[in-house]
Design an enzyme around this catalytic site. Structure first.
Site, PDB file in Angstrom:
ATOM      1  CD  GLU A  57     -18.285   5.229  -7.256  1.00 51.82           C
ATOM      2  OE1 GLU A  57     -18.813   4.119  -7.117  1.00 51.82           O
ATOM      3  OE2 GLU A  57     -18.300   6.111  -6.357  1.00 51.82           O
TER       4      GLU A  57
ATOM      5  N   GLY B  68     -18.532  -5.342  16.433  1.00 51.96           N
ATOM      6  CA  GLY B  68     -18.864  -6.161  15.267  1.00 51.96           C
ATOM      7  C   GLY B  68     -17.574  -6.426  14.514  1.00 51.96           C
TER       8      GLY B  68
ATOM      9  N   GLY C  63     -18.057  -0.411  19.587  1.00 48.47           N
ATOM     10  CA  GLY C  63     -18.685  -1.366  18.673  1.00 48.47           C
ATOM     11  C   GLY C  63     -17.761  -2.549  18.431  1.00 48.47           C
TER      12      GLY C  63
ATOM     13  CB  THR D 249     -17.353   0.368   1.235  1.00 50.15           C
ATOM     14  OG1 THR D 249     -18.311   1.410   1.104  1.00 50.15           O
ATOM     15  CG2 THR D 249     -16.936   0.238   2.679  1.00 50.15           C
ATOM     16  CB  CYS D 250     -15.387  -3.918  -0.872  1.00 43.44           C
ATOM     17  SG  CYS D 250     -14.404  -5.396  -0.995  1.00 43.44           S
TER      18      CYS D 250
ATOM     19  CG  ASP E  39     -22.962  -3.043   2.287  1.00 46.52           C
ATOM     20  OD1 ASP E  39     -22.926  -4.282   2.131  1.00 46.52           O
ATOM     21  OD2 ASP E  39     -22.027  -2.398   2.822  1.00 46.52           O
TER      22      ASP E  39
ATOM     23  CD  GLU F 281     -21.289  -4.637  20.994  1.00 48.98           C
ATOM     24  OE1 GLU F 281     -20.594  -4.417  20.002  1.00 48.98           O
ATOM     25  OE2 GLU F 281     -22.516  -4.364  21.049  1.00 48.98           O
TER      26      GLU F 281
ATOM     27  N   GLY G 171     -14.333   0.912  -7.059  1.00 49.58           N
ATOM     28  CA  GLY G 171     -14.120  -0.192  -6.108  1.00 49.58           C
ATOM     29  C   GLY G 171     -14.968  -0.115  -4.855  1.00 49.58           C
TER      30      GLY G 171
ATOM     31  CG  HIS H  55      -1.120 -35.938   8.746  1.00 52.00           C
ATOM     32  ND1 HIS H  55      -1.586 -35.377   9.922  1.00 52.00           N
ATOM     33  CD2 HIS H  55       0.137 -36.388   9.020  1.00 52.00           C
ATOM     34  CE1 HIS H  55      -0.659 -35.498  10.855  1.00 52.00           C
ATOM     35  NE2 HIS H  55       0.406 -36.103  10.334  1.00 52.00           N
TER      36      HIS H  55
HETATM   37  C1  LIG Z   1     -13.587  -1.617   7.470  1.00 52.66           C
HETATM   38  C2  LIG Z   1     -14.448  -2.574   6.677  1.00 52.66           C
HETATM   39  C3  LIG Z   1     -13.976  -3.846   6.430  1.00 52.66           C
HETATM   40  C4  LIG Z   1     -14.759  -4.735   5.688  1.00 52.66           C
HETATM   41  N1  LIG Z   1     -14.274  -5.991   5.461  1.00 52.66           N
HETATM   42  C5  LIG Z   1     -15.020  -6.881   4.767  1.00 52.66           C
HETATM   43  C6  LIG Z   1     -14.524  -8.183   4.491  1.00 52.66           C
HETATM   44  O1  LIG Z   1     -13.413  -8.529   4.864  1.00 52.66           O
HETATM   45  N2  LIG Z   1     -15.306  -9.017   3.773  1.00 52.66           N
HETATM   46  C7  LIG Z   1     -16.553  -8.653   3.328  1.00 52.66           C
HETATM   47  O2  LIG Z   1     -17.230  -9.461   2.697  1.00 52.66           O
HETATM   48  N3  LIG Z   1     -17.049  -7.425   3.586  1.00 52.66           N
HETATM   49  C8  LIG Z   1     -16.313  -6.532   4.291  1.00 52.66           C
HETATM   50  N4  LIG Z   1     -16.803  -5.266   4.506  1.00 52.66           N
HETATM   51  C9  LIG Z   1     -18.139  -4.921   3.982  1.00 52.66           C
HETATM   52  C10 LIG Z   1     -18.027  -4.592   2.487  1.00 52.66           C
HETATM   53  O3  LIG Z   1     -17.114  -3.548   2.307  1.00 52.66           O
HETATM   54  C11 LIG Z   1     -19.391  -4.201   1.926  1.00 52.66           C
HETATM   55  O4  LIG Z   1     -20.315  -5.223   2.235  1.00 52.66           O
HETATM   56  C12 LIG Z   1     -19.336  -4.017   0.435  1.00 52.66           C
HETATM   57  O5  LIG Z   1     -18.427  -3.002   0.070  1.00 52.66           O
HETATM   58  C13 LIG Z   1     -20.720  -3.677  -0.122  1.00 52.66           C
HETATM   59  O6  LIG Z   1     -20.623  -3.522  -1.497  1.00 52.66           O
HETATM   60  P1  LIG Z   1     -21.668  -2.647  -2.326  1.00 52.66           P
HETATM   61  O7  LIG Z   1     -21.324  -2.891  -3.759  1.00 52.66           O
HETATM   62  O8  LIG Z   1     -23.035  -2.927  -1.872  1.00 52.66           O
HETATM   63  O9  LIG Z   1     -21.369  -1.128  -1.916  1.00 52.66           O
HETATM   64  P2  LIG Z   1     -20.074  -0.246  -1.677  1.00 52.66           P
HETATM   65  O10 LIG Z   1     -18.836  -1.046  -1.698  1.00 52.66           O
HETATM   66  O11 LIG Z   1     -20.347   0.566  -0.464  1.00 52.66           O
HETATM   67  O12 LIG Z   1     -20.037   0.698  -2.964  1.00 52.66           O
HETATM   68  C14 LIG Z   1     -21.039   1.612  -3.220  1.00 52.66           C
HETATM   69  C15 LIG Z   1     -20.524   2.616  -4.243  1.00 52.66           C
HETATM   70  O13 LIG Z   1     -21.607   3.423  -4.689  1.00 52.66           O
HETATM   71  C16 LIG Z   1     -21.149   4.761  -4.830  1.00 52.66           C
HETATM   72  N5  LIG Z   1     -22.328   5.632  -4.736  1.00 52.66           N
HETATM   73  C17 LIG Z   1     -23.154   5.792  -3.681  1.00 52.66           C
HETATM   74  N6  LIG Z   1     -24.165   6.616  -3.975  1.00 52.66           N
HETATM   75  C18 LIG Z   1     -23.970   7.004  -5.258  1.00 52.66           C
HETATM   76  C19 LIG Z   1     -24.684   7.858  -6.145  1.00 52.66           C
HETATM   77  N7  LIG Z   1     -25.836   8.439  -5.771  1.00 52.66           N
HETATM   78  N8  LIG Z   1     -24.197   8.041  -7.378  1.00 52.66           N
HETATM   79  C20 LIG Z   1     -23.044   7.448  -7.790  1.00 52.66           C
HETATM   80  N9  LIG Z   1     -22.337   6.629  -6.997  1.00 52.66           N
HETATM   81  C21 LIG Z   1     -22.805   6.396  -5.744  1.00 52.66           C
HETATM   82  C22 LIG Z   1     -20.163   4.929  -3.686  1.00 52.66           C
HETATM   83  O14 LIG Z   1     -19.278   6.005  -3.926  1.00 52.66           O
HETATM   84  C23 LIG Z   1     -19.473   3.565  -3.686  1.00 52.66           C
HETATM   85  O15 LIG Z   1     -18.333   3.566  -4.522  1.00 52.66           O
HETATM   86  C24 LIG Z   1     -16.036  -4.335   5.211  1.00 52.66           C
HETATM   87  C25 LIG Z   1     -16.508  -3.045   5.458  1.00 52.66           C
HETATM   88  C26 LIG Z   1     -15.715  -2.162   6.181  1.00 52.66           C
HETATM   89  C27 LIG Z   1     -16.230  -0.776   6.421  1.00 52.66           C
END
Ligand SMILES: Cc1cc2nc3c(=O)[nH]c(=O)nc-3n(C[C@H](O)[C@H](O)[C@H](O)COP(=O)(O)OP(=O)(O)OC[C@H]3O[C@@H](n4cnc5c(N)ncnc54)[C@H](O)[C@@H]3O)c2cc1C
Length: 492
Positions: free
Chosen positions: A60, A208, A206, A68-69, A337, A229, A66, A471
């Site tokens: 990481e 979404g 946006g 983005t999530c 993602d 939008e 943790g 209920h």
């Molecule tokens: C504001 C917001 C609200 C959201 N709310 C929801 C929700 O309520 N419910 C839901 O299901 N989804 C929600 N999402 C979407 C959700 O956050 C993502 O779908 C989810 O985090 C994707 O998980 P992931 O494991 O694919 O990647 P991420 O959570 O993006 O994690 C990727 C990790 O990889 C690390 N990384 C990247 N490149 C490298 C590298 N080269 N070397 C080492 N580390 C690296 C990053 O630092 C990061 O920690 C939301 C998104 C946003 C922006």
């Protein structure tokens, strides 16, 4: 097999090659699996791999775990939404016979609570990884081909090697051309979560899930919100009836919504931002606000991770995988993602992680069925949906029957004072197959669970009509929506 060049382990010790920071020795370590990224996809996959007894490392680049999530997505936004709910109740408590004199909102404290929740869970991820015996490697990972991964950090570079690699590098906010985010005026999900005061006015580009959730949060905290939008409707991935209802309710809440509209010529004014708006009727207007949030989608983090050193295939930047999450490079998997063709949701990332690890460990796993992925949007009222929209079912040539039940007919919703919205069931006329369920209303994101389980168990509309719903509950409305498919609902 891994060959790691490590620095001297005793602080202040001199390496054999000299007094500088040059690597001193080569250490041999072997990994069955290296996971890149600690979001919900990556950390869950690493823990499952540890549970299966695979020698696993997780790389990481951020100091905290943790993704983005947890750090700037699902969790902090829902913390703010929870406070917005509580605050709204205080402000409108008169209707329930509760008088609150001059309630006040301490936003720094609201932020502190949110930050505390994030820190607690980030530490939780750290603990869970340790317990599963997953090695944490800090730094930026780049694929070097042939199972080799280079990890660069402030303390130097090392190359590790693994039999299997899972790419879980996630996504980041897309920006509009020519714009750069900054902490004060032009915000993405990261900067807006760091605000220390409620802005007086906010333009959101946006509509979404991310855009409408922030609209719902800040409107309730008292911000004057405008949502712009480009597409003809807000929450465009949802059933059309859901989009219409959310737009109607947003307008009722005095959120300005401009669909089919263009925002151009975005400029900082010194005290805020200025945007040229062209409405769908072609009317031109200049809007000004204290802040602007850009929420126009998320781009996969697939640049600069060394994909060019592998056979991994991409489609508009997203990684192409098979049903086991395998890429075209043997031993390299992708989840979350970054993956082409599945929605960018935390629970999708986690499930894809489970599928990839099961395949690596030779365990059974069912590939993702895209029609059984719940999608939740935490607005007020909320949205929960699964399966085909009515339009998608008709386009697929299904003979569709629709049942719809309004929360106005649900006594629990009235007790909660939240009777806006409805549940819509899309079914196949022939055998009562449930094709999709779409909810807008109180706790929609919880209620959708019943529909997901019903579809996973291949229950028919008839089975759900015979299912006893307690209920008075909100989920009684679900039973009634199934009854409505055959015109048999009682309370509406
Ligand atoms: C504001 C917001 C609200 C959201 N709310 C929801 C929700 O309520 N419910 C839901 O299901 N989804 C929600 N999402 C979407 C959700 O956050 C993502 O779908 C989810 O985090 C994707 O998980 P992931 O494991 O694919 O990647 P991420 O959570 O993006 O994690 C990727 C990790 O990889 C690390 N990384 C990247 N490149 C490298 C590298 N080269 N070397 C080492 N580390 C690296 C990053 O630092 C990061 O920690 C939301 C998104 C946003 C922006």
């Amino acid at each position: 097999m891994l060959f790691r060049r490590s620095a001297p382990s005793v602080p202040g010790a001199r390496s054999k090659s000299g007094p500088h920071h040059a690597p001193s020795r080569i250490e041999k370590v072997s990994y069955d699996l290296v996971v890149i990224g600690s979001g919900p996809g990556g950390y869950s996959a690493a823990i499952r791999a540890g549970q299966y007894g695979l020698k696993t490392a997780l790389v990481e680049k951020q100091p905290r775990l943790g993704g983005t999530c947890l750090l700037v997505g699902c969790i902090p936004t829902k913390s703010l939404l929870q406070t917005a709910d509580v605050w709204e109740r205080f402000v409108h408590s008169e209707a329930e016979g509760i008088h609150c004199e001059n309630p006040s909102l301490d936003y720094p404290k609201v932020k502190e609570r949110k930050d505390g929740i994030v820190s607690k869970h980030s530490k939780g991820v750290e603990f869970l990884l340790k317990r599963a015996k997953v090695e944490r490697i800090s730094g930026y990972a780049t694929l070097r081909g042939g199972g080799k991964i280079e990890v660069k950090s402030d303390s130097g570079a090392q190359t590790i090697e693994a039999k299997n690699i899972i790419l879980a590098t996630g996504s980041e906010a897309r920006m509009l051309p020519g714009l750069e985010p900054d902490p004060n005026f032009i915000l993405t999900n990261i900067e807006i979560l760091n605000l220390t005061a409620v802005p007086k006015s906010l333009i959101i580009i946006g509509a979404g899930a991310v855009g409408v959730e922030f609209a719902s949060i800040f409107k309730r905290f008292g911000t004057d919100v405008t949502v712009i939008e480009m597409l003809p409707r807000i929450v465009p991935v949802e059933d059309e009836d859901i989009s219409k209802e959310l737009e109607r309710l947003f307008r009722k809440q005095k959120i300005r919504v401009e669909t089919g509209a263009r925002a151009e010529n975005i400029q900082k004014t010194g005290s805020g931002v200025k945007v040229s708006l062209t409405t769908k009727e072609g009317k031109q207007e200049t809007l000004e606000a204290e802040k602007l949030l850009v929420a126009v989608g998320r781009k996969p983090n697939t640049e600069n991770i060394g994909l060019e050193n592998t056979r991994v295939q991409t489609d508009r930047g997203f990684i192409v995988t098979d049903a086991h999450q395998r890429t075209a490079e043997p031993g390299v998997y992708a989840i979350g993602d970054v993956v082409a063709g599945t929605p960018q949701l935390a629970h999708v990332a986690t499930r894809e992680g489970m599928i990839a690890v099961a395949h690596i460990a030779g365990k059974p796993a069912t590939p993702i069925n895209k029609n059984r992925i719940p999608g939740c949007t935490y607005t007020e009222p909320g949205i929960g949906s699964v399966g085909l929209t009515e339009a998608q079912a008709r386009a697929a040539g299904r003979k569709v029957k629709v049942g719809r039940f309004p929360f106005a007919g649900d006594s629990r919703a009235t007790i909660l004072g939240r009777h806006d919205g409805f549940i819509k069931v899309v079914a196949d006329e022939a055998y009562g197959e449930i094709l999709g369920v779409h909810i807008i209303g109180p706790e929609a994101f919880e209620l959708i669970g019943e529909a997901v389980a019903a579809m996973e168990a291949e229950a028919t509309v008839e089975v759900m009509m015979q299912t006893i719903h307690a209920h008075p509950t909100l989920y009684e409305a679900m039973g009634e929506a199934f009854n409505a498919v055959y015109g048999l609902s009682i309370n509406a």
